[in-house]
Write a protein that holds these residues in place. Structure first.
Motif, short mmCIF file in Angstrom:
data_model
loop_
_atom_site.label_atom_id
_atom_site.label_comp_id
_atom_site.label_asym_id
_atom_site.label_seq_id
_atom_site.Cartn_x
_atom_site.Cartn_y
_atom_site.Cartn_z
N CYS A 1 0.76 -11.96 5.19
CA CYS A 1 -0.64 -12.01 4.71
C CYS A 1 -1.21 -10.60 4.52
CB CYS A 1 -1.50 -12.81 5.66
SG CYS A 1 -1.13 -14.57 5.66
N GLU A 2 -1.02 -9.76 5.54
CA GLU A 2 -1.59 -8.41 5.46
C GLU A 2 -1.00 -7.61 4.31
OE1 GLU A 2 -2.12 -9.93 9.56
OE2 GLU A 2 -0.39 -9.80 8.24
N LEU A 3 0.32 -7.66 4.16
CA LEU A 3 0.96 -6.88 3.10
C LEU A 3 0.64 -7.46 1.73
CD1 LEU A 3 2.58 -4.31 2.91
CD2 LEU A 3 4.65 -5.68 2.91
N GLY A 4 0.60 -8.78 1.62
CA GLY A 4 0.22 -9.41 0.35
C GLY A 4 -1.18 -9.02 -0.07
N LEU A 5 -2.13 -9.07 0.87
CA LEU A 5 -3.51 -8.68 0.56
C LEU A 5 -3.60 -7.20 0.19
CD1 LEU A 5 -5.36 -10.69 3.33
CD2 LEU A 5 -5.50 -11.08 0.85
N ALA A 6 -2.85 -6.37 0.89
CA ALA A 6 -2.85 -4.94 0.56
C ALA A 6 -2.36 -4.71 -0.86
CB ALA A 6 -1.98 -4.17 1.56
N GLY A 7 -1.29 -5.40 -1.25
CA GLY A 7 -0.80 -5.27 -2.61
C GLY A 7 -1.81 -5.74 -3.65
N LEU A 8 -2.43 -6.88 -3.39
CA LEU A 8 -3.41 -7.41 -4.34
C LEU A 8 -4.63 -6.51 -4.47
CD1 LEU A 8 -3.35 -11.24 -3.69
CD2 LEU A 8 -2.36 -9.98 -5.59
N SER A 9 -4.91 -5.74 -3.43
CA SER A 9 -6.06 -4.83 -3.50
C SER A 9 -5.90 -3.81 -4.62
CB SER A 9 -6.27 -4.13 -2.16
OG SER A 9 -5.29 -3.12 -1.96
N GLN A 10 -4.69 -3.68 -5.16
CA GLN A 10 -4.41 -2.71 -6.21
C GLN A 10 -4.49 -3.32 -7.61
OE1 GLN A 10 -4.03 0.55 -5.17
NE2 GLN A 10 -4.72 -0.55 -3.36
N LYS A 11 -5.05 -4.52 -7.72
CA LYS A 11 -5.23 -5.20 -9.02
C LYS A 11 -3.91 -5.34 -9.79
CE LYS A 11 -10.07 -3.97 -9.67
NZ LYS A 11 -11.06 -3.43 -10.60
N ILE A 12 -2.90 -5.81 -9.09
CA ILE A 12 -1.60 -6.01 -9.73
C ILE A 12 -1.56 -7.35 -10.45
CG2 ILE A 12 -0.42 -4.51 -8.09
CD1 ILE A 12 0.52 -7.04 -6.60
N ALA A 13 -0.50 -7.57 -11.22
CA ALA A 13 -0.37 -8.81 -11.99
C ALA A 13 -0.04 -10.00 -11.11
CB ALA A 13 0.70 -8.64 -13.07
N GLY A 14 0.69 -9.79 -10.01
CA GLY A 14 1.04 -10.92 -9.17
C GLY A 14 1.93 -10.55 -8.01
N LEU A 15 2.21 -11.56 -7.21
CA LEU A 15 3.10 -11.43 -6.06
C LEU A 15 4.36 -12.24 -6.28
CD1 LEU A 15 0.81 -11.93 -2.92
CD2 LEU A 15 1.64 -9.78 -3.86
N PHE A 16 5.44 -11.78 -5.73
CA PHE A 16 6.66 -12.55 -5.62
C PHE A 16 6.88 -12.73 -4.13
CE2 PHE A 16 11.14 -13.00 -4.79
CZ PHE A 16 11.56 -13.89 -5.76
#
Length: 133
Positions: free
Chosen positions: A72-87
């Motif tokens: 959860c923490e790492l996913g949220l950190a990545g999304l904070s960068q306005k990326i296209a998506g998560l895998f």
């Protein structure tokens, strides 16, 4: 950038970039959030492989260990960068997974995880850019 140019030279512009963590020290993958901005400048969608980034290569001796508790923490950190998506990887019983079980989200946690992630993604993408240079 050089790898992207090789694809483009041969006419392939259907690309996306993926951050998966970088080896650092012994048995550790780290993700540099500042690298997301660099990767996005190439103009292709950026996806973050959050579960792979939680691997501890060789951490179990004959296979990778992982830090599932930080998805959860790492996913949220990545999304904070306005990326296209998560895998990410999910499995009904990560302990029985043939690969990457210690990093894998439990399947019964996927829906609540996605609800939180999607809400955070919507919020972050609603922010107007600030020039802090």
């Amino acid at each position: 950038g050089n790898i992207i140019k090789k694809f483009e030279v041969f006419g392939n512009k259907n690309l996306f970039l993926c951050e998966r963590g970088t080896s650092f020290g012994y048995n550790n993958l780290v993700v540099d959030m500042l690298g997301f901005k660099v990767m996005k400048k190439f103009g292709y969608p950026l996806v973050f492989d959050v579960t792979h980034s939680l691997q501890i290569p060789g951490g179990l001796g004959d296979s990778a260990a992982g830090r599932r508790g930080s998805i959860c923490e790492l996913g949220l950190a990545g999304l904070s960068q306005k990326i296209a998506g998560l895998f990410l990887e999910a499995h009904p019983e990560p302990e029985q997974a043939l690969c990457d079980g210690p990093c894998t989200l439990r399947l019964n946690q996927l829906e609540p995880f996605l609800k939180q992630i999607m809400a955070a993604d919507d919020l972050v993408k609603s922010f107007e850019p600030l020039d802090t240079a």
